[in-house]
Design an enzyme around this catalytic site. Structure first.
Site, PDB file in Angstrom:
ATOM      1  N   GLU A  80      -3.988   1.639  -7.331  1.00 35.31           N
ATOM      2  CA  GLU A  80      -4.411   2.792  -6.545  1.00 35.31           C
ATOM      3  C   GLU A  80      -3.511   3.984  -6.874  1.00 35.31           C
ATOM      4  O   GLU A  80      -2.422   4.106  -6.304  1.00 35.31           O
ATOM      5  CB  GLU A  80      -4.302   2.499  -5.048  1.00 35.31           C
ATOM      6  N   HIS A 131       0.851  -1.197   0.000  1.00 35.19           N
ATOM      7  CA  HIS A 131       0.000   0.000   0.000  1.00 35.19           C
ATOM      8  C   HIS A 131       0.885   1.244   0.000  1.00 35.19           C
ATOM      9  O   HIS A 131       1.954   1.256   0.628  1.00 35.19           O
ATOM     10  CB  HIS A 131      -0.920   0.003   1.223  1.00 35.19           C
TER      11      HIS A 131
END
Ligand code: 13P
Length: 247
Positions: free
Chosen positions: A165, A96
């Protein structure tokens, strides 16, 4: 199969399970329930109790990260894939942007993926370009590098999901336009094919997904699901995202 994954980040205490109870009861009544999977990644502190509560139910629990070693070691505050699996989590996020910005390198990420897979965790591997890479037309090369430096052909692709993302979109309310997102998801799948040959892993989108903009994403069939941050902390928003997706 589509994925709706809620990443709680640094949110949640034991009573926050109420949010998941509502999502679970919606899901068990939803006529579309066999078309999608719901996965929530709460903080480490809640994984074990949530797994126990949702055993035999259809909400799956994952971890937000894992340490780049296999079992036990002398790294203070680190939690290994073995420990995460031992409390029943089935998934883990890896890479992430929050963790990349805190120092996760490609080499560390490769070990995280390797040890997570070895411990029977499915990996949701996050990639994404930042604002300046986007501005300088470096999106495709950035994504290619992030994928090829970490994912290796000997990894079990059946247990890997990729989440695209864009960093400039996370928590900002900004989302890519439809055409760009379509092109980017095709690019990602192409790169995955060069690594894994046939049958590329599922590719999700994450970044400011909510109940209002899900309509736009619904039309892009290349996107196999969503990694949802802010809107996953509200049962109503999360349920409305699913409802609107299948409207
Ligand atoms: P937001 O949905 O809050 O933009 O967060 C996306 C994200 O980072 C999920 O991992």
């Amino acid at each position: 199969m589509k994925y709706f994954i809620g990443n709680w980040k640094m949110f949640g205490v034991p009573r926050s399970i109420n949010i998941l109870n509502k999502i679970n009861s919606f899901r068990s009544r939803d006529k579309n329930r066999n078309k999608y999977r719901v996965i929530i990644t709460p903080p480490y502190t809640l994984i074990e109790s949530f797994v126990k509560h949702f055993r035999n139910k259809k909400i799956m629990i994952g971890s937000q990260n894992c340490y780049q070693k296999d079992q036990f070691s002398s790294n203070t505050a680190a939690v290994s894939p073995y420990m995460i699996r031992s409390v029943g989590a089935k998934y883990t996020l890896v890479g992430h942007s929050d963790n990349r910005s805190e120092g996760d390198t490609d080499l560390m990420l490769r070990d995280k993926v390797k040890f997570a897979l070895r411990n029977n965790l499915k990996v949701i591997f996050c990639i994404g370009e930042n604002k300046s890479q986007k501005k300088n037309n470096k999106t495709f090369s950035t994504l290619r590098r992030q994928l090829t430096k970490v994912l290796k052909k000997e990894f079990n692709k059946k247990n890997i999901i990729v989440a695209y993302e864009p960093i400039w979109s996370i928590g900002t309310g900004k989302i890519p336009n439809q055409k760009d997102l379509l092109k980017t998801s095709i690019h990602i799948k192409k790169v995955l094919k060069t690594i894994f040959r046939k049958n590329s892993p599922a590719v999700l989108y994450g970044g400011s997904v909510d109940e209002n903009n899900i309509d736009m994403f619904r039309e892009i069939k290349e996107i196999d699901g969503f990694l949802i941050g802010g809107a996953s902390k509200s049962s109503k928003k999360f349920i409305d995202i699913i409802k609107n997706y299948y409207r």
